[in-house]
Design a protein around this motif. Sequence first.
Motif, PDB file in Angstrom:
ATOM      1  N   HIS A  57      38.946  35.476  44.012  1.00 33.53           N
ATOM      2  CA  HIS A  57      39.554  34.902  42.812  1.00 33.53           C
ATOM      3  C   HIS A  57      40.806  34.132  43.238  1.00 33.53           C
ATOM      4  CE1 HIS A  57      41.741  38.634  43.494  1.00 33.53           C
ATOM      5  NE2 HIS A  57      42.696  38.250  42.664  1.00 33.53           N
ATOM      6  N   HIS A  59      44.395  34.003  43.824  1.00 31.40           N
ATOM      7  CA  HIS A  59      45.351  35.095  44.035  1.00 31.40           C
ATOM      8  C   HIS A  59      46.737  34.745  43.512  1.00 31.40           C
ATOM      9  CE1 HIS A  59      42.495  37.317  46.501  1.00 31.40           C
ATOM     10  NE2 HIS A  59      42.197  36.172  47.092  1.00 31.40           N
ATOM     11  N   HIS A 113      40.396  41.407  35.761  1.00 28.55           N
ATOM     12  CA  HIS A 113      41.679  41.220  36.452  1.00 28.55           C
ATOM     13  C   HIS A 113      42.126  39.764  36.252  1.00 28.55           C
ATOM     14  CE1 HIS A 113      44.721  40.925  39.481  1.00 28.55           C
ATOM     15  NE2 HIS A 113      43.982  40.151  40.249  1.00 28.55           N
ATOM     16  N   ASP A 130      40.020  42.284  43.428  1.00 28.65           N
ATOM     17  CA  ASP A 130      40.978  43.083  42.660  1.00 28.65           C
ATOM     18  C   ASP A 130      40.347  43.675  41.398  1.00 28.65           C
ATOM     19  OD1 ASP A 130      42.555  42.083  44.621  1.00 28.65           O
ATOM     20  OD2 ASP A 130      43.985  41.066  43.301  1.00 28.65           O
TER      21      ASP A 130
HETATM   22 FE   FE2 Z   1      44.541  39.313  42.344  1.00 29.48          FE
END
Ligand code: FE2
Length: 350
Positions: A57, A59, A113, A130
């Motif tokens: 993803h 970050h 997330h 995450d």
């Molecule tokens: Fe993250």
Amino acid sequence: MIFRQLFESITCTYTYLLGSRPGGEALIIDPVLEKTDRYIQLLAELNLTLVKAIDTHVHADHITALGALRDETHCVTVMGKKSDVDVVSMRVDEGDTIEIEGIRLDVLYTPGHTSDSYSFAMPDRVFTGDALFIRGTGRTDFQHGDNADAYDSLFNKLLVLPDETLVYPGHDYKGDTVSTIGEEKAHNPRLQVSTAKQYANIMDNLNLPNPKHMDVAVPANLVIGFSADQPEIKAATLNATDAIAFCGEDSTLFIDLREVRERERDGVIFGAVHLPYQALRDNIKPGGLLAENTDRQILLYCAFGESSALALQGMFEAGFANARHLGGGFDAWIKAGGAVEKTKGPLPQG
Ligand SMILES: [Fe+2]
């Protein structure tokens, strides 16, 4: 399998390097910019060629090494369809696979997330980014995080994997390295809930500070596209509208650099020859497919124009003067109204 779990201690990030054999291909998941030299060194030490760099993803806590690794190794950059980044070479979504020699990752869309969170599963392990941590879960309070999505991703995508599946998370702040789905089901305090509402209640009361580097990391991670600013590449970039005029013309050989799965999923430009990006270098050598076609204009295209720009650089280095690439790739071609052939089965090479 060659497998390395690498740690970046400032943001407690785990990066995973996978390859099936010495001398073969490798992929890397969630690399951190500051560690780029270490990855390059380790790849050399293990005699691996990096062909794919993947982020689970966008970050918020660290800057990705996707762009740096692509520039150093000419690997393909991979992110999910929902990631709001400017350019990556390949985009994947739920049900897709990411493949290198001897290794296959199944793509699971696991938002919550962030809205662009993906997990990658192998038969014996899952890389959860995450979405799921060891005895924890990813926060849901920024980057379009959503408690209900997180609950759904956890309970309906990840916890339904076999209990013995190894869980390799994107971070660990306590020093744990690996868990299993069964262990997390039984002992992860966030997962001892029976409704999405109960889960939301836990997540709404975490009161976490924002990551230290968030204001730097997120904007940097959204701009990782290859900057094809060398005059030679710029001059040889054809926009989609101009490229359409060459479609079906004998004078121009369209080369599709994408992988079979991308072609099956998204369609192809009529008449294009299929030559996957990784095979290009062999085919620009004397006797290769492209070396035999030097009297025609060669027009390279990929999904978004990144791999094709890198490939073009390689062709110029090999002495080709008659090559160009499609700016914005197949995506731009579709947006410009270019004709697309849909294909169901694998296409014959060429
Ligand atoms: Fe993250």
